[in-house]
Scaffold this motif. Structure first.
Motif, PDB file in Angstrom:
ATOM      1  N   ASP A  84       0.854  -1.185   0.000  1.00 10.17           N
ATOM      2  CA  ASP A  84       0.000   0.000   0.000  1.00 10.17           C
ATOM      3  C   ASP A  84       0.891   1.237   0.000  1.00 10.17           C
ATOM      4  O   ASP A  84       1.593   1.496   0.978  1.00 10.17           O
ATOM      5  N   ASN A  85       0.889   2.006  -1.094  1.00  9.38           N
ATOM      6  CA  ASN A  85       1.802   3.142  -1.239  1.00  9.38           C
ATOM      7  C   ASN A  85       1.043   4.444  -1.447  1.00  9.38           C
ATOM      8  O   ASN A  85       0.028   4.480  -2.147  1.00  9.38           O
ATOM      9  N   PRO A 101       1.802   7.300   9.928  1.00  9.12           N
ATOM     10  CA  PRO A 101       1.000   8.375  10.544  1.00  9.12           C
ATOM     11  C   PRO A 101      -0.487   8.293  10.185  1.00  9.12           C
ATOM     12  O   PRO A 101      -1.298   9.017  10.758  1.00  9.12           O
ATOM     13  N   MET A 102      -0.824   7.454   9.232  1.00  6.43           N
ATOM     14  CA  MET A 102      -2.207   7.422   8.754  1.00  6.43           C
ATOM     15  C   MET A 102      -3.069   6.604   9.700  1.00  6.43           C
ATOM     16  O   MET A 102      -2.638   5.581  10.235  1.00  6.43           O
ATOM     17  N   ASP A 107      -5.748   1.966   5.874  1.00  7.95           N
ATOM     18  CA  ASP A 107      -4.937   0.806   5.529  1.00  7.95           C
ATOM     19  C   ASP A 107      -5.721  -0.109   4.596  1.00  7.95           C
ATOM     20  O   ASP A 107      -6.847  -0.511   4.896  1.00  7.95           O
ATOM     21  N   ASN A 108      -5.135  -0.470   3.464  1.00  8.33           N
ATOM     22  CA  ASN A 108      -5.810  -1.329   2.490  1.00  8.33           C
ATOM     23  C   ASN A 108      -5.484  -2.812   2.653  1.00  8.33           C
ATOM     24  O   ASN A 108      -6.043  -3.641   1.928  1.00  8.33           O
ATOM     25  N   ILE A 405      -5.410  14.501  11.203  1.00  9.65           N
ATOM     26  CA  ILE A 405      -5.652  14.650  12.649  1.00  9.65           C
ATOM     27  C   ILE A 405      -7.118  14.389  12.970  1.00  9.65           C
ATOM     28  O   ILE A 405      -7.457  13.710  13.947  1.00  9.65           O
ATOM     29  N   ASP A 406      -8.001  14.919  12.128  1.00 13.27           N
ATOM     30  CA  ASP A 406      -9.431  14.757  12.365  1.00 13.27           C
ATOM     31  C   ASP A 406      -9.845  13.293  12.290  1.00 13.27           C
ATOM     32  O   ASP A 406     -10.663  12.822  13.106  1.00 13.27           O
ATOM     33  N   MET A 407      -9.298  12.552  11.328  1.00 11.50           N
ATOM     34  CA  MET A 407      -9.625  11.127  11.239  1.00 11.50           C
ATOM     35  C   MET A 407      -9.111  10.372  12.459  1.00 11.50           C
ATOM     36  O   MET A 407      -9.764   9.448  12.962  1.00 11.50           O
TER      37      MET A 407
END
Length: 551
Positions: A84-85, A101-102, A107-108, A405-407
């Motif tokens: 996953d890129n 950081p995500m 994430d896939n 940040i909101d997610m």
């Protein structure tokens, strides 16, 4: 048309318009709940899947809930994501955005690269095995209303009108298909859904729907460059500050890759040419190296609903409901909506089953609305509700930082630092005046990596019977030349990804606006983006339009 037409009618428990993931899920669930229910699905494409175009990386949560043993049943869902890129592109370089950081929702891994056209073909087989009647090539062109103003059915299968709208020698009036409930699962900006939204004021109290234009090619590439299960998304170049959007590259089986490009339709510069942005993207060194030595085998385009949580209209009306993309259930940051489409179909079916069981019909399925706004669809969409408005108002960097940040806060604590941001004006109203923006010069397609629109449209296998009335009409025929050309440089020439619209200038004559409706791939962009809201898309006769293979 004002002429009196006599039509036969057929009665069903539930009539479903559209054999996409939402409509088929509803049909399957209804028959799972009660094998004796009479359920019909109408599909305007020549076959199920012919008009289905999606990325697609599939989150199987919807299918897991509907058909838990889909693997054992041989669903065409086999290519699991293994890499996953994310990249931020510049004109000649790239910056890898690290995954850590995500938030986890991005994430896939555990999802699957699929052809949603083939998934829908398989779902149709499952539905038919349960006793669902599916009629492909049957466009539902009109709604039928009851005495109390409720939707009680549709007219489908009308053929043989002449270009002027008159009934030709081989005219077939079609049939009235009547149901206790009618489900509209036409996809984005469906003509019947648009009608009921206006008639029952379903958008009252909700933000306007926002849209993107998604364009996609299938490429066969050098086996040495193929990485099965790899998912890549990019942002940045070539769009820059001209528009929001990005790309996807998915490696599926048979040495094929899906190469796609999305442009948010709230862009201001009317000189922007989304299709050419897509073609230019393929000349980025990262993409060009991947595609070098390969060949494009298919092309298509469609609009994408991007408004998310704030833009979901009231989903029920007397006698029916909006399902899937007809209601706008796409999770924009994840670039996924098929899972929510399936969940919506399942929820609508359960509500209709309970209503019919108690003798109800023709009323509002409020249980369905409650499920969508409090169940798994709500949980999915609420977490990401501010990413799109942040991007629209403050740009890409703010969206990456603030949206990220909101997610995270939504995922961890169920709350947002921003509350719920509103969308601004409609995408049509967002279009600026041509005089306020510099024209954009695009490189000529080279015929190897990039192609002109008409050449690519041939790879969508689109066909329309030319003698029928044009399904693309103008409210006022004078507007394109008298208004849109001087004010907006007539953007229909550019925003259409199929070359339907032209401004033709002949020696010594005034410019003419030409509609080549035969090229239309049913993306609905014109109905959405025309700044004067003068173009109306209606369904052509059944079986016409694109014939997408493996999209």
């Amino acid at each position: 048309m004002t002429e009196e037409i006599s039509r036969e009618s057929m009665e069903f428990d539930v009539v479903i318009v559209g054999a996409g993931p939402a409509g088929l899920s509803a049909a399957i669930r209804l028959k799972q709940l009660d094998a004796d229910l009479n359920v019909v699905v109408l599909e305007k494409g020549s076959e199920v899947g012919a008009h289905i175009l999606s990325g697609a990386v599939l989150d199987t949560v919807g299918l897991d809930a509907l058909i838990p043993d889909w693997k054992e049943r041989g669903a065409p869902i086999t290519t699991e994501v293994v890499e996953d890129n994310f990249f931020l592109l510049g004109p000649a370089g790239k910056l890898r955005i690290p995954n850590f950081p995500m938030p986890p929702l991005m994430d896939n891994h555990g999802n699957y690269i699929v052809s949603m056209g083939n998934v829908c073909r398989w779902m149709a087989e499952q539905a038919e095995a349960l006793g669902v009647e599916i009629f492909p090539g049957m466009a539902a062109s009109q709604l039928v209303y009851g005495d109390a103003g409720e939707v009680k059915g549709v007219i489908a299968g009308e053929f043989g009108r002449e270009a002027d709208g008159s009934m030709g020698a081989n005219y077939e009036p079609g049939m009235e298909l009547l149901g206790k409930y009618v489900f509209l699962s036409e996809g984005v900006r469906g003509s019947l859904a648009k009608e009921v939204m206006a008639r029952y004021d379903l958008s009252k109290g909700h933000c306007p729907q926002k849209f993107g234009l998604g364009m996609k090619e299938i490429w066969e590439i050098d086996p040495a460059k193929h990485r099965l299960g790899t998912v890549t998304h990019t942002m940045g170049w070539p769009l820059g500050s001209n528009a929001g959007g990005g790309s996807f590259i998915y490696h599926l089986e048979n040495n094929q890759v899906y190469v796609g490009f999305v442009v948010h339709l709230n862009y201001e510069n009317p000189h922007l040419y989304p299709y050419m942005e897509f073609q230019r993207f393929k000349h980025h060194p990262m993409v060009a190296d991947l595609l070098k030595g390969g060949k494009r085998v298919a092309y298509g385009a469609r609009a994408i609903s991007e408004g998310g949580w704030q833009s979901i209209p009231k989903m029920v009306f007397p006698g029916g409901a909006l399902l899937g993309c007809s209601a706008g259930l796409v999770n924009v940051p994840r670039i996924k909506g098929n899972h929510n489409a399936m969940l919506s179909g399942k929820a609508a079916a359960e509500a209709a089953f309970e209503a019919i069981k108690t003798g109800r019909q023709g009323d509002e399925l409020t249980a369905y609305e409650d499920d969508v706004r409090s169940g798994p669809i709500a949980a999915d969409l609420k977490k990401v509700r501010n990413v799109k408005p942040l991007w629209s108002k403050y740009g890409l960097v703010a969206s990456l930082m603030g949206g990220g940040i909101d997610m995270w806060t939504n995922s961890l604590f169920g709350l947002s630092l921003f509350g719920t941001l509103k969308h601004g004006k409609s995408d049509a109203a967002a279009t600026g005046l041509a005089k306020d923006f510099a024209p954009i010069t695009y490189p000529k397609p080279d015929g190897v990596l990039s192609f002109d629109r008409l050449t690519n449209v041939a790879f969508s296998f689109t066909n329309h019977e030319e003698s029928q009335p044009a399904h693309l009409t103008l409210r006022d025929a004078s507007v394109p030349i008298a208004v849109n050309l001087p004010k907006y440089a007539e953007p229909a020439q550019r925003y259409c990804p199929a070359g339907v619209y032209e401004v033709v200038v002949e020696d010594g004559k005034d410019p003419r606006f030409v509609i080549n409706f035969q090229n239309c791939v049913h993306c609905k962009t014109c109905d959405i983006k025309d700044p004067s809201q003068n173009i109306v898309w209606k369904t052509p006769q059944g079986g016409d339009g694109p014939n997408y293979p493996n999209m």
